[in-house]
Design an enzyme around this catalytic site. Structure first.
Site, mmCIF file in Angstrom:
data_model
loop_
_atom_site.group_PDB
_atom_site.id
_atom_site.type_symbol
_atom_site.label_atom_id
_atom_site.label_comp_id
_atom_site.label_asym_id
_atom_site.label_seq_id
_atom_site.Cartn_x
_atom_site.Cartn_y
_atom_site.Cartn_z
ATOM 1 N N HIS A 307 -11.740 -52.925 -6.459
ATOM 2 C CA HIS A 307 -10.460 -52.238 -6.547
ATOM 3 C C HIS A 307 -9.354 -53.234 -6.275
ATOM 4 O O HIS A 307 -9.518 -54.112 -5.432
ATOM 5 C CB HIS A 307 -10.387 -51.078 -5.532
ATOM 6 C CG HIS A 307 -9.309 -50.109 -5.857
ATOM 7 N ND1 HIS A 307 -8.012 -50.287 -5.437
ATOM 8 C CD2 HIS A 307 -9.318 -48.981 -6.609
ATOM 9 C CE1 HIS A 307 -7.278 -49.297 -5.906
ATOM 10 N NE2 HIS A 307 -8.037 -48.492 -6.620
ATOM 11 N N ASP A 365 -14.667 -43.862 -8.649
ATOM 12 C CA ASP A 365 -15.280 -43.556 -9.943
ATOM 13 C C ASP A 365 -16.782 -43.751 -9.956
ATOM 14 O O ASP A 365 -17.470 -43.274 -10.857
ATOM 15 C CB ASP A 365 -14.648 -44.427 -11.037
ATOM 16 C CG ASP A 365 -13.278 -43.904 -11.406
ATOM 17 O OD1 ASP A 365 -13.053 -42.706 -11.232
ATOM 18 O OD2 ASP A 365 -12.453 -44.698 -11.851
HETATM 19 N N1 CMC Z 1 -18.185 -56.560 -11.200
HETATM 20 C C1 CMC Z 1 -18.319 -57.906 -11.121
HETATM 21 N N2 CMC Z 1 -17.327 -58.742 -10.737
HETATM 22 C C2 CMC Z 1 -16.141 -58.191 -10.445
HETATM 23 C C3 CMC Z 1 -15.935 -56.800 -10.497
HETATM 24 C C4 CMC Z 1 -16.999 -55.972 -10.900
HETATM 25 N N3 CMC Z 1 -16.839 -54.644 -10.975
HETATM 26 N N4 CMC Z 1 -14.638 -56.522 -10.156
HETATM 27 C C5 CMC Z 1 -14.078 -57.706 -9.880
HETATM 28 N N5 CMC Z 1 -14.971 -58.706 -10.046
HETATM 29 C C6 CMC Z 1 -14.745 -60.144 -9.787
HETATM 30 C C7 CMC Z 1 -13.934 -60.780 -10.907
HETATM 31 O O1 CMC Z 1 -14.754 -61.330 -11.898
HETATM 32 C C8 CMC Z 1 -13.142 -61.812 -10.164
HETATM 33 O O2 CMC Z 1 -13.981 -62.934 -9.946
HETATM 34 P P1 CMC Z 1 -13.332 -64.415 -9.871
HETATM 35 O O3 CMC Z 1 -12.379 -64.403 -8.727
HETATM 36 O O4 CMC Z 1 -14.516 -65.298 -9.661
HETATM 37 O O5 CMC Z 1 -12.645 -64.632 -11.196
HETATM 38 C C9 CMC Z 1 -12.892 -61.184 -8.792
HETATM 39 O O6 CMC Z 1 -13.936 -60.212 -8.615
HETATM 40 C C10 CMC Z 1 -11.546 -60.450 -8.710
HETATM 41 O O7 CMC Z 1 -11.455 -59.555 -9.804
HETATM 42 P P2 CMC Z 1 -10.090 -59.204 -10.536
HETATM 43 O O8 CMC Z 1 -10.392 -58.657 -11.899
HETATM 44 O O9 CMC Z 1 -9.179 -60.383 -10.454
HETATM 45 O O10 CMC Z 1 -9.534 -58.085 -9.578
HETATM 46 P P3 CMC Z 1 -8.467 -57.025 -9.951
HETATM 47 O O11 CMC Z 1 -7.871 -56.572 -8.687
HETATM 48 O O12 CMC Z 1 -7.541 -57.525 -11.013
HETATM 49 O O13 CMC Z 1 -9.348 -55.858 -10.633
HETATM 50 C C11 CMC Z 1 -10.596 -53.876 -10.968
HETATM 51 C C12 CMC Z 1 -9.675 -54.662 -10.014
HETATM 52 C C13 CMC Z 1 -10.791 -52.472 -10.423
HETATM 53 C C14 CMC Z 1 -9.932 -53.755 -12.349
HETATM 54 C C15 CMC Z 1 -11.956 -54.624 -11.089
HETATM 55 O O14 CMC Z 1 -12.579 -54.701 -9.819
HETATM 56 C C16 CMC Z 1 -12.892 -53.984 -12.113
HETATM 57 O O15 CMC Z 1 -12.812 -54.293 -13.307
HETATM 58 N N6 CMC Z 1 -13.797 -53.045 -11.651
HETATM 59 C C17 CMC Z 1 -14.652 -52.324 -12.555
HETATM 60 C C18 CMC Z 1 -13.856 -51.181 -13.191
HETATM 61 C C19 CMC Z 1 -13.625 -50.044 -12.217
HETATM 62 O O16 CMC Z 1 -14.520 -49.595 -11.521
HETATM 63 N N7 CMC Z 1 -12.367 -49.517 -12.223
HETATM 64 C C20 CMC Z 1 -12.002 -48.348 -11.437
HETATM 65 C C21 CMC Z 1 -11.002 -48.645 -10.359
HETATM 66 S S1 CMC Z 1 -10.888 -47.275 -9.175
HETATM 67 C C22 CMC Z 1 -10.169 -45.993 -10.069
HETATM 68 C C23 CMC Z 1 -8.734 -46.233 -10.335
HETATM 69 O O17 CMC Z 1 -7.963 -46.240 -9.363
HETATM 70 O O18 CMC Z 1 -8.378 -46.379 -11.514
#
Ligand code: CMC
Length: 430
Positions: A307, A365
């Site tokens: 998240h 989720d």
């Molecule tokens: N599986 C594997 N690696 C992950 C995941 C995941 N679900 N989420 C983040 N990472 C890694 C990502 O690859 C990155 O690695 P590095 O620093 O080595 O490049 C690091 O963790 C940080 O990720 P980010 O994408 O920069 O983080 P963010 O804050 O931009 O993204 C997120 C947050 C929710 C979009 C992401 O964690 C994700 O894609 N999760 C899966 C989708 C999901 O479950 N979304 C629902 C969110 S809760 C409901 C809502 O409020 O909408």
């Protein structure tokens, strides 16, 4: 809001004093509004990781501590003692209602559930297999074509009517989309029923036979809607605020929010979690998928993990996990293997160094889809369920944004990396 100052010195020694605003709780913000005028530079923060976009008194999140509060009330207390309708009143009005206020609000919502009959014609035009999120955003956008007599954004009474229509009619639109998908007749709302009971009957009843509403299903839905009701300046809410900041009609702004919610990184994740669990199939495959999620060259992510804001745990996930057990015990025996697979995946990821180091915990989720499935709601409707719960949050934020005397049209700047000025070359000379 209290104000201090933050001094900034440019490389050539020019000083600027930027105000620092402190809210009731949470980090202070540096007001960079005059930075460009005084220093000739913009701030740069893709994804708004360190940027506050507005002042708000609706919802507070502490991502380090796993805290979520609506109007100051911890979501755990609201989940245990309140109802979705009461939470709607709280989010829209700022205070918990008295018994009379709650009755009145509940009555208003129950008596605005019907759609203008003309709107039902839209559903005859959509393909039978259209995604319900596509229909939801289109039909909510079309509300501006039906209710334009009460769309003056500067009229407080019009804003109230809009809020009531969104909360009351979204389940009706969602159910109509579902009925189109499965080829059953649209079921009209029943105003003698509570919010979630009415939604269940519109989804699952048919004219040919009586339908009995399951109280556990209604209770689970009510809880899920409470937990989804608001989440401060997330992607879809910011979209609603941004679209609305131009003075666009509020139905268009909500339609924009619905579209933003649909993405798999946001509300679309609940649908993606189920698809991922089906793909994984059984526990023996978990290590393979966890390895894929960790592989930098593989775009696969564990859906339902991580998240942007929560870095210890998602408080909504903790509450929902218990409800997941309850629902599966009472309704969803067929889904027990799916839930067990989910729990196994959760445990493997929680023990994995990569997920620990990056603070990737199960989010709301991860569990919501399993509950929806046990209630008999198809995967394609999962994000629609999220939208029904979140619509009140979008509406509260839209109203706050419109009523803000310092409100401006949202208009970010950029770091331009395109070609510098060059001369046009006629087509024959290229
Ligand atoms: N599986 C594997 N690696 C992950 C995941 C995941 N679900 N989420 C983040 N990472 C890694 C990502 O690859 C990155 O690695 P590095 O620093 O080595 O490049 C690091 O963790 C940080 O990720 P980010 O994408 O920069 O983080 P963010 O804050 O931009 O993204 C997120 C947050 C929710 C979009 C992401 O964690 C994700 O894609 N999760 C899966 C989708 C999901 O479950 N979304 C629902 C969110 S809760 C409901 C809502 O409020 O909408």
């Amino acid at each position: 809001m209290t104000t201090e100052a933050f001094r900034l010195t440019s490389p050539d020694g020019k000083e600027t004093e930027l105000p620092v605003h402190t809210g009731t709780v949470g980090p202070a913000v540096i007001d960079v509004g005059k930075l460009y005028k005084e220093q000739g530079v913009f701030t740069y923060d893709p994804g708004f990781v360190s940027t506050g976009s507005c002042e708000s008194d609706i919802t507070y999140i502490d991502g380090e501590q796993g805290v979520l509060m609506y109007r100051g009330y911890p979501v755990e207390q609201l989940a245990a003692h309140s109802s979705f309708i009461e939470v709607c009143y709280l989010l829209l009005n700022g205070e918990l209602p008295t018994a009379d206020e709650l009755d009145q609000f509940d009555h208003t919502i129950r008596t605005h559930t019907m759609l203008n009959e003309g709107m039902l014609n839209f559903f005859k035009g959509f393909r039978y297999d259209a995604h319900p999120m596509a229909m939801l955003s289109a039909v909510v956008g079309s509300m501006s074509a039906y209710y334009h007599d009460t769309m003056d954004v500067h009229n407080a009474e019009h804003r109230d009517i809009f809020a009531h229509r969104i909360v009351a009619k979204l389940p009706t639109i969602a159910a109509a989309a579902y009925k189109l998908n499965i080829g059953q007749p649209f079921m009209y709302p029943r105003n003698d029923l509570k919010y979630c009971e009415n939604f269940l009957q519109m989804l699952f009843s048919v004219p040919a036979e009586p339908y009995e509403i399951d109280p556990v299903a209604a209770e689970a839905l009510d809880l899920l809607f409470i937990l989804h009701a608001d989440h401060e300046q997330n992607c879809s809410t910011s979209t609603v605020r941004m679209a609305g900041s131009s003075g666009a009609n509020p139905y268009s702004a909500i339609a924009a929010g619905i579209s933003a919610l649909w993405g798999p990184a946001h509300g679309g994740a609940n649908e993606a979690v189920l698809k991922m669990l089906w793909e994984i199939g059984d526990a023996s495959q978990i290590p393979k998928f966890v390895a894929k999620a960790k592989d930098k060259d593989d775009a696969f992510r564990l859906m339902g993990f991580g998240h942007r804001v929560y870095k210890s745990f998602d408080p909504r996930a903790t509450i929902i996990r218990d409800m997941c057990h309850k629902v599966l015990n009472q309704l969803g025996h067929n889904d027990a293997p799916m839930f067990e697979l989910a729990l196994e995946l959760e445990q493997v990821a929680l023990r994995d160094e990569y997920f620990i180091e990056k603070n990737l915990y199960p989010n709301v989720d991860f569990y919501s889809g399993i509950i929806y499935r046990a209630l008999g709601i198809p995967t394609s409707m999962f994000t629609v369920m999220f939208a029904i719960g979140r619509a009140v949050g979008w509406t509260a934020h839209w109203r706050e944004m419109i009523a803000d005397p310092h409100g401006k049209i949202s208009r970010p700047r950029q770091l331009y990396t395109g070609a510098p000025e060059r001369n046009y070359v006629p087509v024959g000379e290229r």
